[in-house]
Write an enzyme that holds these catalytic residues in place. Sequence first.
Site, PDB file in Angstrom:
ATOM      1  N   ASP A   1      33.242  45.909  45.436  1.00 29.27           N
ATOM      2  CA  ASP A   1      33.125  46.151  43.992  1.00 29.27           C
ATOM      3  C   ASP A   1      32.038  47.192  43.721  1.00 29.27           C
ATOM      4  O   ASP A   1      30.864  46.951  44.009  1.00 29.27           O
ATOM      5  CB  ASP A   1      32.788  44.842  43.282  1.00 29.27           C
TER       6      ASP A   1
ATOM      7  N   HIS B   1      36.679  46.460  42.118  1.00 35.19           N
ATOM      8  CA  HIS B   1      36.507  45.798  40.817  1.00 35.19           C
ATOM      9  C   HIS B   1      37.891  45.586  40.221  1.00 35.19           C
ATOM     10  O   HIS B   1      38.363  46.373  39.389  1.00 35.19           O
ATOM     11  CB  HIS B   1      35.622  46.635  39.895  1.00 35.19           C
TER      12      HIS B   1
ATOM     13  N   SER C   1      35.164  40.059  34.927  1.00 36.10           N
ATOM     14  CA  SER C   1      34.048  40.946  34.641  1.00 36.10           C
ATOM     15  C   SER C   1      33.281  40.503  33.383  1.00 36.10           C
ATOM     16  O   SER C   1      32.756  39.392  33.351  1.00 36.10           O
ATOM     17  CB  SER C   1      34.549  42.387  34.534  1.00 36.10           C
TER      18      SER C   1
END
Length: 233
Positions: A181, A213, A126
């Site tokens: 996600d 995610h 991320s």
Amino acid sequence: MAAPINTGRLLHSTVVLPKGANLASVIFLHGSGDTGSGVRGWIETLLRRDLEVKNTKLIFPTAPLRPYSPMNGALSNVWFDRKKIAPTADECIESVDIACEEVGKILREEADSGISKNKIVIGGFSMGGALAYHLAYRFHRDIAGVFSLSSFINKDSIIYQEVKQVKNGLPPLFAAHGGKDPLVLFDWGVDTVKALESLGVSTVFHEFPRLHHELGVQELRLLEEWLSKILNV
């Protein structure tokens, strides 16, 4: 006792030494709100072991504790600030560059210890992957490679502007993204990879249709295979 506010220097790094010779290094950057030990623990939970890359040190730094705008200024362990989580948001480039300088010190320390920069890979999950993009394609184009898991580059990023000026020698990229996600949308991750590929970056991309995610077991195993091939130690 309240945690110290530290908007610049890294807090600490969790380091996993190789069982054999130390011939290469992987720097793994956590996502927003996490820590180096946190993402290492997440990997251990999924794989029931650490990442395994022959003769390679694993380094998991922890981002400074700083005010974070998407949380209304609340303190969080984040690599840089941003106005909002969206592809079209302007980059808070000053905070990005401060983070690049701090993590860059780890790269220099590894090089000073005898690890050639072409035996160093940097990447992350991320926001960690986003910072890795800046480090690899703006400041350290001589490293072995970069990996990005559920990550992104903003649409008008300075990365694209600077990479356009480079004709060759860009580090290869391993990228993976979950199809479900809800935070960094799949299309954002795909658009990032396609944009870099169009600018000359050699890319490997994996989609995981059921992944949200999060990290995934198969994703980490494919990453291990790619790292072993890229580092070749």
